[in-house]
Write an enzyme that holds these catalytic residues in place. Structure first.
Site, PDB file in Angstrom:
ATOM      1  N   SER A 267    -127.702 -55.165 -50.732  1.00  0.00           N
ATOM      2  CA  SER A 267    -126.228 -55.439 -50.954  1.00  0.00           C
ATOM      3  C   SER A 267    -126.419 -54.693 -52.686  1.00  0.00           C
ATOM      4  O   SER A 267    -127.461 -54.852 -53.479  1.00  0.00           O
ATOM      5  CB  SER A 267    -126.579 -56.965 -51.055  1.00  0.00           C
ATOM      6  OG  SER A 267    -127.698 -57.375 -52.568  1.00  0.00           O
ATOM      7  N   ASP A 268    -125.004 -55.015 -52.765  1.00  0.00           N
ATOM      8  CA  ASP A 268    -124.802 -54.637 -54.215  1.00  0.00           C
ATOM      9  C   ASP A 268    -125.346 -55.804 -55.550  1.00  0.00           C
ATOM     10  O   ASP A 268    -125.863 -57.173 -54.560  1.00  0.00           O
ATOM     11  CB  ASP A 268    -123.721 -54.072 -54.803  1.00  0.00           C
ATOM     12  CG  ASP A 268    -122.861 -53.866 -55.587  1.00  0.00           C
ATOM     13  OD1 ASP A 268    -123.928 -53.795 -57.430  1.00  0.00           O
ATOM     14  OD2 ASP A 268    -122.238 -53.399 -56.281  1.00  0.00           O
ATOM     15  N   TRP A 269    -125.593 -55.664 -56.544  1.00  0.00           N
ATOM     16  CA  TRP A 269    -126.711 -56.391 -57.304  1.00  0.00           C
ATOM     17  C   TRP A 269    -125.578 -57.957 -56.676  1.00  0.00           C
ATOM     18  O   TRP A 269    -124.315 -58.515 -57.633  1.00  0.00           O
ATOM     19  CB  TRP A 269    -126.334 -55.866 -58.843  1.00  0.00           C
ATOM     20  CG  TRP A 269    -127.924 -55.546 -58.734  1.00  0.00           C
ATOM     21  CD1 TRP A 269    -128.235 -55.634 -59.826  1.00  0.00           C
ATOM     22  CD2 TRP A 269    -128.092 -54.419 -57.958  1.00  0.00           C
ATOM     23  NE1 TRP A 269    -129.769 -54.548 -59.129  1.00  0.00           N
ATOM     24  CE2 TRP A 269    -129.546 -53.933 -58.613  1.00  0.00           C
ATOM     25  CE3 TRP A 269    -127.732 -53.736 -57.088  1.00  0.00           C
ATOM     26  CZ2 TRP A 269    -130.147 -53.335 -57.986  1.00  0.00           C
ATOM     27  CZ3 TRP A 269    -128.765 -53.001 -55.890  1.00  0.00           C
ATOM     28  CH2 TRP A 269    -129.813 -52.654 -56.866  1.00  0.00           C
TER      29      TRP A 269
END
Ligand code: BGC
Length: 779
Positions: A267-269
C-alpha cells in the site's frame, strides 16, 4: 568487513560488472518462488503476519518503511526508502534528475544508467526497496503536484522509461517498487480526510473506463511487470469507487491474472483502510504499519491475525502474500551479503521532523553518513543536459560565442536561501522565493549533500574565459525595469525562472510565479539578447516567448544537483540540450484539457470522471484541433536534420488479430503480446555543420472505422535518440510489438489488432511529420 566489501564493490560497479555480480531477473522467478515458499513454510502464523505488515527494523526510522527481521531464519528484514529521484532523507547521497527530466531525454541508455546509479546508492545505504519508479501520476492535469516524479502523459514513452528504470535499479540487486497504481492524477483530496468532528470524507474516485485504463494509465505498469518489477505500490485514491488498495479488478484481475505479476503489492503509506477487504482484493503488504509513535493506525498486524483466526482471510491467501513478499528478495539475491542499513539516516530524518532539538536524539544520535555517491555527479550532469529542451534559438544564439559580459538574473539562479531541502507537503505551494530548483518537494525530494547552482557554475565558467558577470537575483527588481546597477548592458542576459511542485498539493496555476513575466519583459526591453532558462515540473506558460529580444529559451526541468554544470555545458556548447518535450505546452491552461477537481460533488463525494478517455495531452490537442504553443516531442538542436520522405514498413507474415495464447504468459502478460510484428525504417541526415543529436519519432493512426470511438488521432509507437556528424545520413529502425498495434476490446477483454489500414508517420515531433505510409496489419 563483509558489509564494507559489498559497499566497495557496489560503488565501483560498472554496468557489465553489475550484471555479473547480481543475478539477472528473467532467469529466476520460478527458482525464487520455490525458495520463498520453502521459507514461508517454516514460519509461524505470527511470523507470516510480520512478513506482510509494516514493522520495526533497527535503527528505525532510518527506513521510511520496514519489514521486521526473523533472526532464527537469518532474515534481516526489509528496508524501504524513497525514491524516486535519489535516496531521500539522508546524507552522502546524490540528487538525481527527476522522472520528467529523464523522460525528456528520450534516451533508453541514460534511463538505464540512472537506474543503475540509483540502485547502487540504495544498496550501499542498505535499503532493499527503492520506492520508484513513479509512472502515476502521468500528467492528466497540467497542474498536478506530482507530475515531475513520473515520465509524462504518453504511455509509450513512459512505458519505455519505466522498463529501463526497473531493469537498471534491479541490476544492482535492489527491488524496484513501481508506483502509484493507478489514477492518482491529482493531489487535492488524494486520500481520505477526517475533520475535527471525526467525519471522514473519502478520497477522490478516479472514474476511468476499462479501455482507457489499459491503453493509457495501466500501460506503463505492464512494462514495469515485464521488466520484472519486484513490487507495485497501490495509490491513495479510489478507482471507480473503490480504494485502489482494495480493488480486486485492479490488483487481482489486471495485475496478478492478466499481467501475471509474481511480486507483491504494497500500500502507499497509510492507504490501507481495512483488513479483509484489502487483503482479499490482492493487497500483499501494508506500509508503514503501526511500529512507533510516528505511525498511524494499522489494519494488518494484529487485525490481520484476527481475520485469519476468524476465517475472513484464508491462510492460503496469507501464504500467497508472504511468498510474494519473499520472492523478489531471493530473486535478487538479497539473502546474500546485503549491506546493513546506514544508521545515519535515522538522525537525518528526525532532524527533518524536529530540527536540531529532536526529542529522540538520545535514541538516534548523529553519526557520520555513509557516502554512497561514487562518481554519479558526472552522469547527473550529462542527463541534465540531455533532458534540457531548446524551445527557441534565434540566429543560433546558443551555444554562446564571443560573449564576455554576461547578466545573471532571476530568482532561480542562486543558492536556496532557506536551505536546500524541499521536504514540504504543501505549506509552501509555490516553494521558496530565492534559490535554484533542481528537484520538487514531498516524499520524492532528496536532501542535497552537494548542489552546484547556475550562479556558481556560470560565474566560474565566465571567469575562466576572462569575462565578467553582473547579477540581480530579485525578480521584483528586474520587473521595475530600471537596472540601475547594470553597466554596461550585458552581451547576453540569462534569466533564471522556476516553478515549484510538491506532493500534497496541486499547483495553483501554470504561470511562472514570482513576477516572472514582468521580469522577462523588462529584461528583454533592456537586453536584446535575453536567454530564458526555466527549471520546473513540466507544463508552464511562456507568454513572452515571441518577444524578439528573447533570443533563446531552455526548459531544463528538474535536473538534479549538477543543475549549474549541466547548464554551462549547454550554454557554451560542451553538450547539446538534446531533450524533447515529453508533454505539450499550451498557450493557456484551459487549452490543456481537464482541470483538477477542486470540490466535492452535490452528494459530498469527490469524483473525477475521466470522460476524455485517452485524449489527454497531444491526443487532446489533435482530437480537438487545439493549437499547442510547443507540442509533444518538440525540441531544437544546435544543428539541423532532414528526414527523407521514404518511410518503409514491413509487416510480418500471417499476423493474427488475437495473441496466440498457446505461447503462454510471463510477467507482463501473454508472451505473444510482446512479439515483434512490424518494423519501420526511415533515413535522416544531419544537414548542418556540426555534430548533433536527433530524436526521430514514429506515430501511428489506428484504422478509424474498425476501432471503437475515442481512438486517438495518432499515438507514439517508436523513438530513437541518435548522434550524427555533420553531413552524415543514417537509417532509423523502429520495432513494433503486437501490443503496440492492438486496441483493448473491453467487451471481449483482450488486445485486438484491427482490420484495415494503419497510418504510420515518422517525424521530429507530434506536429512535425515528415513521412507517412499506409498499410494493413492483417492480410
Ligand atoms: C507517497 C509515496 C511514498 C511514501 C513513503 C507517500 O506519501 O505517496 O510515494 O513512497 O509516502 O514516503
Amino acid at each position: 568487513m563483509r558489509t564494507l566489501h559489498t559497499v566497495i564493490v557496489t560503488l565501483t560497479c560498472q554496468l557489465a560488472l553489475c550484471s555479473q555480480i547480481f543475478p539477472r531477473v528473467e532467469n529466476s522467478w520460478s527458482d525464487a518462488s520455490i525458495k520463498a515458499s520453502e521459507f514461508v513454510a517454516n514460519l509461524t502464523l505470527t511470523e507470516k503476519i510480520g512478513i506482510v505488515s509494516g514493522g520495526y527494523l533497527s535503527p528505525a526510522p532510518a527506513c521510511v518503511g520496514s519489514i521486521g527481521p526473523i533472526s532464527r531464519l537469518n532474515f534481516s528484514g526489509l528496508c524501504f526508502s524513497d525514491g524516486p529521484s535519489g535516496y531521500a532523507r539522508s546524507d552522502g547521497v546524490s540528487v538525481f534528475p527527476s522522472g520528467i527530466t529523464i523522460a525528456a531525454t528520450w534516451d533508453r541508455d541514460l534511463a538505464y544508467q540512472r537506474g543503475v546509479a540509483l540502485g547502487e546508492e540504495f544498496r550501499a545505504k542498505g535499503s532493499h526497496v527503492y520506492l520508484g519508479p513513479s509512472t502515476g501520476a502521468m500528467g492528466r492535469h497540467a497542474r498536478g503536484g506530482r507530475n515531475w516524479e513520473g515520465f509524462g502523459p504518453d504511455p509509450y514513452l513512459a512505458g519505455v522509461i519505466t522498463n529501463t528504470s526497473v531493469l537498471g535499479v534491479q541490476s544492482t540487486g535492489v527491488q524496484a517498487c513501481t508506483k502509484h497504481l493507478a489514477g492518482n492524477e491529482q493531489e487535492t483530496q488524494r486520500t481520505s480526510t477526517t475533520d475535527s468532528n471525526g467525519t471522514v470524507t473519502e478520497a477522490i474516485s478516479s472514474n476511468i473506463d476499462d479501455r482507457t485504463l489499459h491503453e493509457l494509465y495501466l500501460w506503463p505498469f505492464a512494462n514495469a511487470v515485464k521488466a520484472g518489477t519486484s513490487s507495485i505500490m497501490c495509490s491513495y485514491n479510489r478507482l471507480n469507487g473503490n480504494y485502489t488498495c482494495a480493488n480486486s479488478d485492479l490488483l487481482t484481475t489486471f495485475l496478478k491474472d492478466e499481467l501475471a505479476f509474481p511480486g507483491y503489492v504494497t500500500s502507499d503509506w497509510y492507504a490501507t483502510h481495512g483488513t479483509e477487504d484489502f487483503a482479499n482484493a490482492g493487497l500483499d503488504m501494508e506500509q508503514p504499519g503501526n511500529v512507533s509513535s510516528l505511525a498511524g493506525p494499522s489494519y494488518f498486524g494484529g487485525l490481520l491475525l484476527d481475520a485469519i483466526n476468524n476465517g475472513s482471510v484464508s491462510e492460503d491467501r496469507l501464504n500467497d502474500m508472504a511468498e510474494r513478499v519473499m520472492t523478489p528478495y531471493f530473486l535478487l539475491g538479497q539473502d546474500q551479503d546485503f549491506p546493513s542499513v546506514d544508521p545515519s539516516a535515522g538522525a537525518v530524518f528526525l532532524t527533518y521532523q524536529y530540527g536540531q532539538n529532536s526529542p529522540l536524539a538520545a535514541y538516534y544520535p548523529a553519526v557520520e553518513a555513509r557516502d554512497v555517491r561514487g562518481d554519479h555527479a558526472s552522469l547527473i550532469r550529462k542527463i541534465g543536459a540531455a533532458g534540457t529542451v531548446l524551445l527557441k534559438n534565434v540566429n543560433n544564439t546558443l551555444p554562446l560565442k564571443n560573449v564576455s559580459n554576461i547578466g545573471i538574473f532571476g530568482n532561480g539562479a542562486g543558492y536556496p536561501i532557506d536551505g536546500s531541502v524541499f521536504l514540504d507537503y504543501g505549506d509552501h505551494p509555490e516553494g521558496f522565493e530565492y534559490g535554484t530548483l533542481d528537484i520538487g518537494g514531498g516524499s520524492g525530494t532528496v536532501r542535497h549533500t552537494n548542489l552546484v547552482t547556475p550562479l556558481q557554475a556560470v560565474q566560474s565558467h565566465v571567469a575562466s574565459i576572462g569575462g565578467r558577470t553582473q547579477v540581480i537575483l530579485n525578480n521584483d527588481v528586474l520587473a521595475e525595469g530600471l537596472f540601475k546597477t547594470i553597466y554596461p548592458v550585458p552581451q547576453a542576459c540569462l534569466v533564471f525562472l522556476k516553478a515549484y511542485a510538491t506532493e500534497g498539493s496541486d499547483r495553483s496555476s501554470i504561470d511562472l510565479p514570482w513576477n516572472s513575466t514582468a521580469a522577462v519583459e523588462k529584461t528583454a526591453a533592456m537586453c536584446s539578447n535575453t536567454i530564458v532558462v526555466i527549471h520546473g515540473p513540466g507544463v508552464v506558460l511562456m507568454p513572452w516567448a515571441d518577444n524578439e529580444n528573447v533570443t533563446a529559451i531552455l526548459s531544463a526541468h528538474y535536473p538534479g544537483e549538477e543543475i549549474g554544470n549541466s547548464l554551462v555545458d549547454v550554454l557554451w556548447g560542451a553538450a547539446e540540450p538534446s531533450g524533447r518535450l515529453p508533454y505539450t505546452i499550451p498557450r493557456n491552461l484551459s487549452d490543456y484539457g481537464p482541470d483538477i477537481v477542486e470540490s466535492p460533488a452535490e452528494d459530498s463525494t469527490w469524483q473525477a470522471d475521466f470522460n476524455e478517455g485517452q485524449l489527454i495531452d497531444y491526443r487532446h490537442f489533435d482530437a480537438d484541433n487545439v493549437d499547442p504553443h510547443f507540442e509533444f516531442g518538440f525540441g531544437l538542436s544546435y544543428t539541423s536534420f532532414e528526414m527523407v520522405d521514404g518511410l518503409q514498413v514491413n509487416v510480418n507474415e500471417n499476423v493474427s488479430a488475437l495473441a496466440d495464447e498457446s505461447m503462454g504468459t510471463q510477467p507482463g502478460g501473454l508472451v505473444d503480446l510482446w512479439t515483434l510484428v512490424a518494423q519501420a525504417a526511415v533515413e535522416i541526415t544531419n544537414t548542418g555543420t556540426i555534430t548533433g543529436i536527433a530524436v526521430p519519432q514514429l506515430y501511428i493512426s489506428f484504422p478509424q472505422d474498425t476501432t471503437p470511438a475515442g481512438t486517438p488521432v495518432k499515438v507514439l509507437r517508436g523513438f530513437t535518440k541518435v548522434a550524427l556528424d555533420a553531413g552524415e545520413t543514417t537509417t532509423i529502425n523502429f520495432e513494433l510489438t503486437r501490443r503496440d498495434l492492438s486496441f483493448w476490446d473491453s467487451d471481449t477483454k483482450q488486445w485486438v489488432i484491427p482490420q484495415g489500414e494503419f497510418v504510420f508517420m515518422a517525424g521530429f515531433s507530434s506536429r512535425d511529420i515528415k513521412s507517412t505510409i499506409q498499410t494493413a496489419m492483417l492480410s
